[in-house]
Write an enzyme that holds these catalytic residues in place. Structure first.
Site, PDB file in Angstrom:
ATOM      1  N   PRO A   1       1.222  -1.641  -0.051  1.00 12.68           N
ATOM      2  CA  PRO A   1      -0.055  -0.134  -0.300  1.00 12.68           C
ATOM      3  C   PRO A   1       0.717   0.528  -0.382  1.00 12.68           C
ATOM      4  O   PRO A   1       1.235   1.320   1.115  1.00 12.68           O
ATOM      5  CB  PRO A   1      -0.696  -0.166   1.064  1.00 12.68           C
ATOM      6  CG  PRO A   1       0.426  -0.881   2.251  1.00 12.68           C
ATOM      7  CD  PRO A   1       1.042  -2.059   1.443  1.00 12.68           C
TER       8      PRO A   1
ATOM      9  N   ASP B   1       5.718   2.159   1.925  1.00 14.89           N
ATOM     10  CA  ASP B   1       5.518   1.026   2.036  1.00 14.89           C
ATOM     11  C   ASP B   1       4.544   1.172   3.495  1.00 14.89           C
ATOM     12  O   ASP B   1       4.929   1.176   4.862  1.00 14.89           O
ATOM     13  CB  ASP B   1       6.348  -0.555   2.315  1.00 14.89           C
ATOM     14  CG  ASP B   1       5.402  -1.508   2.395  1.00 14.89           C
ATOM     15  OD1 ASP B   1       4.043  -1.134   2.749  1.00 14.89           O
ATOM     16  OD2 ASP B   1       5.837  -2.479   1.905  1.00 14.89           O
ATOM     17  N   HIS B   2       3.302   1.535   3.411  1.00 13.04           N
ATOM     18  CA  HIS B   2       2.953   2.057   4.244  1.00 13.04           C
ATOM     19  C   HIS B   2       2.424   0.414   5.200  1.00 13.04           C
ATOM     20  O   HIS B   2       1.355   1.126   6.250  1.00 13.04           O
ATOM     21  CB  HIS B   2       0.942   2.772   4.143  1.00 13.04           C
ATOM     22  CG  HIS B   2       0.580   3.020   5.079  1.00 13.04           C
ATOM     23  ND1 HIS B   2       0.882   3.772   6.338  1.00 13.04           N
ATOM     24  CD2 HIS B   2      -0.178   4.782   4.843  1.00 13.04           C
ATOM     25  CE1 HIS B   2       0.434   5.083   6.972  1.00 13.04           C
ATOM     26  NE2 HIS B   2       0.357   5.450   5.983  1.00 13.04           N
ATOM     27  N   ARG B   3       2.506  -0.271   4.752  1.00 13.31           N
ATOM     28  CA  ARG B   3       2.660  -1.569   5.808  1.00 13.31           C
ATOM     29  C   ARG B   3       3.042  -1.071   6.772  1.00 13.31           C
ATOM     30  O   ARG B   3       3.302  -1.665   8.670  1.00 13.31           O
ATOM     31  CB  ARG B   3       2.462  -2.797   5.136  1.00 13.31           C
ATOM     32  CG  ARG B   3       1.270  -3.095   4.072  1.00 13.31           C
ATOM     33  CD  ARG B   3       2.358  -4.607   3.777  1.00 13.31           C
ATOM     34  NE  ARG B   3       3.040  -4.288   2.520  1.00 13.31           N
ATOM     35  CZ  ARG B   3       3.322  -5.447   2.265  1.00 13.31           C
ATOM     36  NH1 ARG B   3       2.911  -6.417   1.916  1.00 13.31           N
ATOM     37  NH2 ARG B   3       4.610  -4.972   1.282  1.00 13.31           N
TER      38      ARG B   3
END
Length: 471
Positions: free
Chosen positions: A265, A441-443
């Site tokens: 994401p 990477d929003h994880r």
């Protein structure tokens, strides 16, 4: 005669095939250990393969343009019972993969006296020694035909492209079918060669075909342009429709970007900054006699800034391991540089970039970019990237929000540095202004961390001399 078969090695990270670009030897040639044999193009780079044997070339198992599978025969040698390769190529992919793995892991001293390390940066198979194949090209089964000394085979021509259907409207196509007229025999007189009902009726009556309608003369730019790793014809001189095979670097880029876009994401932050002191520092450094041979650029300062930010915020130098359910934080930066090359976009990296000073960073960047543009990037330089920089400034672009290279947590984009009004001490002055943006990477990286990292980079660029001294 004692023969040895050189199997095509995995020269990257899990590559399954490579295209033969140039043969540097022919059947009957006597070669020495490590002599260049062939240039191959993988999905990541063009690689020169040196010989693992000393002997005579007996057969070439492919032609220029052929796509060969990894661990399939590439060259057969007559070693005369005397020559011993550095790593014996066995009959199975598994045993060759083990030998290749040993070559990578051993230090130069481990080879012992009288032995010489092969120069190929071979990759390895998986733990079971089995090559993982994502797909197999249609129509390619078994081993490519052998080119033997007694019957040399010329390079095979590529398959002919299927002819396009004649251009006409559905009613005209139906009318021609009902009356038994073969549209492929007609020259359309309509716009852009469109076959009309009148053309069909003239064919039925036996009347001579009318001269095709003359369209307007081609207009527009006449200079070829660069697109997906190749030069294409200009708007005026090129075909109205052109199809470009998706292979090599283009295929690697497309697959990597789709994988990244649909697995990580993406989010982004950006900031506008005053880069005047960065430009002043570069101008001052270029005047130093000891730095005359060093190519310094804004990218050099940005690379130093991003590595410094990673040292302060190691979480940005991370990747998300879905299979293990872990976030991998690395405290060594392999800095990827997105390079626009004649073959397309590739992202080689500088190993241990966080350990380099300003001059060493400049030299490493220049070597990396020069090798990328010359097509001599090594497989080792294409794997293991942890952070990436893409510089869109030279194209006159202010900002970009790039897609992450797979397996990385962040990528920094630099826009052009240009004069613009800027407020300093409540006064509007002309400064060198730049915009930078970071996709992440929003994880595992949240907005707060990303903002801190980007703010650190911006502060570094606004006063690089002080930041470099502070370390």
């Amino acid at each position: 005669m004692s023969e040895e078969v050189f199997l095509l090695p995995d020269v990257g990270e899990g590559l399954v095939e490579a295209e033969i670009v140039t043969w540097k030897v022919a059947v009957g040639d006597v070669v020495t250990l490590n002599q260049p044999l062939v240039d191959i193009e993988t999905a990541k780079a063009t690689v020169e393969l040196p010989s693992p044997y000393a002997g005579t070339v007996v057969a070439l198992h492919g032609n220029v343009g052929d796509v060969m599978e990894v661990h399939k025969p590439l060259i057969t040698f007559d070693v005369g019972g005397d020559a011993t390769p550095v790593a014996k190529v066995a009959a199975t992919p598994a045993s060759q993969a083990e030998a290749e793995s040993e070559l990578i892991e051993q230090s130069p001293a481990a080879f012992g006296e009288g032995r010489e390390a092969v120069l190929i940066g071979y990759g390895v198979a998986n733990e079971e020694g089995v090559v993982t194949r994502k797909h197999r090209r249609a129509g390619r089964t078994g081993v490519a035909p052998t080119v033997a000394a007694s019957s040399p085979t010329p390079a095979t021509a590529s398959a002919a492209t299927p002819a396009l259907a004649p251009r006409c409207t559905p009613p005209v196509r139906l009318y021609a079918k009902q009356h038994g007229v073969d549209l492929t025999t007609l020259a359309g007189t309509g716009r852009d060669g469109l076959i009309t009902r009148d053309d069909v009726e003239r064919a039925l009556s036996g009347a001579p075909a009318a001269a095709p309608a003359r369209g307007p003369a081609p207009s527009g730019p006449t200079t070829p342009s660069h697109f997906v790793g190749r030069d294409i014809d200009s708007w005026s001189t090129g075909a109205k429709e052109e199809r470009i095979p998706v292979k090599g670097v283009l295929r690697s880029m497309s697959e990597a970007m789709v994988q990244s876009a649909f697995s990580a994401p993406h989010a982004a932050v950006w900031v506008r900054l005053d880069a005047t002191k960065t430009m002043e520092l570069l101008t001052s450094l270029k005047k130093q006699a000891s730095l005359q041979d060093v190519r310094l650029s804004p990218l050099t300062i940005v690379a130093m800034a991003l590595c410094d930010a990673a040292r302060h915020y190691p979480g940005v130098n991370s990747s998300f391991d879905s299979a293990a359910g872990e976030v991998v934080v690395r405290r060594s930066v392999n800095l990827g540089i997105a390079a626009d090359t004649p073959r397309g976009l590739i992202v080689p990296n500088i190993k241990g970039a966080d350990q380099l000073d300003l001059v060493a960073m400049a030299q490493a960047l220049n070597v990396l970019v020069d090798k990328a543009r010359n097509g001599t990037t090594t497989p080792n330089e294409m794997i293991g990237t942890t952070l990436t920089i893409t510089n869109v400034g030279p194209f006159g672009v202010d900002a970009a929000m790039p897609i992450l290279p797979p397996g990385t947590g962040a990528i920094l984009a630099i826009g052009q540095i240009a004069k613009a009004p800027w407020v300093v001490n409540d006064e509007v002055v002309v400064r060198q202004v730049c915009e930078i943006a970071m996709s992440f990477d929003h994880r595992q990286i949240d907005g707060a961390l990303a903002s801190r990292v980007l703010g650190h980079v911006a502060k570094f660029l606004e006063d690089p001399a002080a930041a470099l001294i502070a370390g």
